[in-house]
Scaffold this motif. Structure first.
Motif, PDB file in Angstrom:
ATOM      1  N   UNK A   1       0.518   9.073 -13.629  1.00 48.40           N
ATOM      2  CA  UNK A   1       0.187   9.436 -12.246  1.00 48.40           C
ATOM      3  C   UNK A   1       1.258  10.351 -11.669  1.00 48.40           C
ATOM      4  N   UNK A   2       0.901  11.595 -11.388  1.00 55.45           N
ATOM      5  CA  UNK A   2       1.878  12.601 -10.960  1.00 55.45           C
ATOM      6  C   UNK A   2       2.403  12.401  -9.542  1.00 55.45           C
ATOM      7  N   UNK A   3       1.879  11.413  -8.827  1.00 59.03           N
ATOM      8  CA  UNK A   3       2.433  11.166  -7.492  1.00 59.03           C
ATOM      9  C   UNK A   3       3.794  10.475  -7.569  1.00 59.03           C
TER      10      UNK A   3
ATOM     11  N   UNK B   1       0.828  -1.214   0.000  1.00 54.83           N
ATOM     12  CA  UNK B   1       0.000   0.000   0.000  1.00 54.83           C
ATOM     13  C   UNK B   1       0.860   1.261   0.000  1.00 54.83           C
ATOM     14  N   UNK B   2       2.156   1.104   0.255  1.00 58.10           N
ATOM     15  CA  UNK B   2       3.099   2.223   0.201  1.00 58.10           C
ATOM     16  C   UNK B   2       4.298   1.820  -0.654  1.00 58.10           C
ATOM     17  N   UNK B   3       4.992   2.830  -1.194  1.00 58.34           N
ATOM     18  CA  UNK B   3       6.169   2.589  -2.052  1.00 58.34           C
ATOM     19  C   UNK B   3       5.836   1.532  -3.102  1.00 58.34           C
ATOM     20  N   UNK B   4       4.693   1.720  -3.743  1.00 56.22           N
ATOM     21  CA  UNK B   4       4.160   0.695  -4.643  1.00 56.22           C
ATOM     22  C   UNK B   4       5.082   0.455  -5.837  1.00 56.22           C
ATOM     23  N   UNK B   5       5.508   1.537  -6.502  1.00 55.71           N
ATOM     24  CA  UNK B   5       6.344   1.369  -7.694  1.00 55.71           C
ATOM     25  C   UNK B   5       7.679   0.723  -7.348  1.00 55.71           C
ATOM     26  N   UNK B   6       8.275   1.148  -6.244  1.00 54.19           N
ATOM     27  CA  UNK B   6       9.565   0.593  -5.832  1.00 54.19           C
ATOM     28  C   UNK B   6       9.454  -0.903  -5.547  1.00 54.19           C
ATOM     29  N   UNK B   7       8.429  -1.279  -4.790  1.00 55.01           N
ATOM     30  CA  UNK B   7       8.276  -2.685  -4.430  1.00 55.01           C
ATOM     31  C   UNK B   7       7.836  -3.532  -5.630  1.00 55.01           C
ATOM     32  N   UNK B   8       7.042  -2.950  -6.508  1.00 52.46           N
ATOM     33  CA  UNK B   8       6.653  -3.664  -7.723  1.00 52.46           C
ATOM     34  C   UNK B   8       7.874  -3.907  -8.604  1.00 52.46           C
ATOM     35  N   UNK B   9       8.749  -2.913  -8.664  1.00 51.47           N
ATOM     36  CA  UNK B   9       9.978  -3.073  -9.448  1.00 51.47           C
ATOM     37  C   UNK B   9      10.848  -4.182  -8.861  1.00 51.47           C
ATOM     38  N   UNK B  10      10.996  -4.198  -7.531  1.00 53.09           N
ATOM     39  CA  UNK B  10      11.787  -5.240  -6.882  1.00 53.09           C
ATOM     40  C   UNK B  10      11.198  -6.614  -7.147  1.00 53.09           C
ATOM     41  N   UNK B  11       9.862  -6.707  -7.053  1.00 55.72           N
ATOM     42  CA  UNK B  11       9.198  -7.987  -7.307  1.00 55.72           C
ATOM     43  C   UNK B  11       9.381  -8.414  -8.759  1.00 55.72           C
ATOM     44  N   UNK B  12       9.287  -7.446  -9.677  1.00 57.71           N
ATOM     45  CA  UNK B  12       9.436  -7.755 -11.098  1.00 57.71           C
ATOM     46  C   UNK B  12      10.813  -8.350 -11.382  1.00 57.71           C
TER      47      UNK B  12
END
Length: 382
Positions: A193-195, A95-106
């Motif tokens: 997404x500008x966030x 629910x937080x640092x979504x892009x970072x954690x998704x990248x690590x998982x990828x």
């Protein structure tokens, strides 16, 4: 420089040579960049290359439509004549640092699949615009020279190599090629997404280029950072060859007088390098933690970092595993050099009851599993 089969072949030649019949994997999101990379790889393959090609599609499951998009991408790849596999991220979603954690998982999914199938070449579609965004974001975060090198065309990982053949081509050149071949792609709404910092940088790039970060200046910074990093790596290699030792029992030691003779910057880099090797993490120890650890060492104070116990002695500094439960058994190949890894296997673990001339903190920190493996990954090659 326009993007076509000739310029792409030249880029692939710079990343090779590739052994006859070897198996290449390519990471595919289904977006324009990765679909163009797949189209070019297929054309490159058909012009006389005998390498096998497999596309790896990661379904993060972060959006309801992601599974359908993965299947659509797989169908489009099939029309190109490219075999593909869908890898699903099954873990609970952050629910937080979504892009970072998704990248690590990828990357975890991609690299695990490559290692499982004996593939040592994994290609990604990073391009020149990604390079600019990476360097500018790191400049804003006051990164050191290692970070300011940006995205590397070749990066060594435990399974083999990450390769980026499109790094010298811009997004505009990629789109021009896509229009020419009439390729289809999916659109990820998170890219608008500008966030996310990268999205904001992408939107603000025209202004940033005119004011502080023109592309020419960013490329110059990156080149200078690469030269500085190469020089530092040479010094690190020399230091490690002469003053660092891995004990067969699984701990590491460096000569303390030689360490104290280094500049503060090199001392920090030595610690980050050692931690990167022993902790088996994707990234080195953060500079702030390395600076805190260095202060402890220089005052002769024992400390811990990343699961390892650091003990400054009179003539040496010992790095021993903390007294924690052993990792689960993982079958690995025989000891030796493989894909830039140094594998050290201790089949005769020491217990506290056995009579060995070792300090108690070393004995407690030694592995208690018969197949414990200390991986000494070599970030000096990156």
């Amino acid at each position: 420089m326009s993007l076509d089969l000739v310029t792409f072949t030249n880029a692939m030649n710079c990343l090779g040579p590739f052994a006859p019949g070897c198996h290449l994997a390519v990471a595919v999101s289904g977006g324009p960049d990765s679909m163009v990379l797949c189209h070019l790889l297929r054309c490159w393959q058909l012009q006389g290359q005998d390498q096998k090609l497999t596309a790896l599609i990661v379904d993060h499951g972060l959006r309801p439509e992601s599974a359908e998009e993965a299947q659509i991408t797989q169908q489009r790849l099939q029309k190109l004549g490219i075999e593909s596999v869908i890898l699903k991220w099954q873990d609970p979603k952050p629910t937080t640092r979504i892009q970072e954690r998704a990248r690590q998982a990828r990357y975890h999914l991609l690299e695990a699949w490559c290692q499982q199938h004996g593939i040592i070449h994994l290609l990604t579609a990073h391009h020149a615009d990604d390079q600019w965004e990476t360097v500018v974001s790191r400049l804003q975060k006051n990164s050191g020279s290692s970070g300011l090198r940006g995205i590397l065309p070749i990066r060594y990982r435990p399974f083999g190599r990450l390769l980026r053949p499109l790094l010298n081509f811009t997004k505009a050149e990629i789109y021009a090629y896509l229009v020419q071949v009439g390729g289809d792609y999916v659109v990820d709404p998170s890219n608008a997404n500008l966030k996310y910092l990268r999205v904001r940088l992408r939107q603000d790039r025209p202004v940033l280029e005119q004011s502080s970060f023109p592309a020419v200046k960013v490329n110059k910074i990156r080149q200078e950072a690469s030269l500085a990093t190469d020089k530092r790596h040479q010094e690190l290699v020399k230091f490690c060859l002469h003053h660092l030792r891995i004990d067969p029992l699984g701990y590491l030691e460096i000569q303390r007088p030689a360490f104290h003779a280094l500049s503060p910057e090199l001392q920090i880099e030595v610690l980050r390098c050692i931690h990167h090797c022993m902790a088996q993490t994707s990234y080195p120890l953060p500079r702030q933690k390395a600076t805190h650890t260095l202060a402890k060492i220089l005052t002769g104070t024992r400390t811990t970092v990343g699961g390892w116990y650091i003990v400054p002695k009179k003539e040496k500094i010992i790095f021993s595993r903390e007294n924690r439960p052993a990792d689960k058994a993982t079958p690995l190949p025989q000891p030796g050099l493989r894909h830039n890894q140094f594998l050290l296997i201790d089949n005769n673990p020491v217990s506290e009851q056995e009579n060995h001339p070792l300090a108690s903190y070393l004995i407690r920190g030694l592995p208690n599993a018969s197949n414990f493996v200390l991986k000494f990954l070599n970030p000096l090659l990156e």
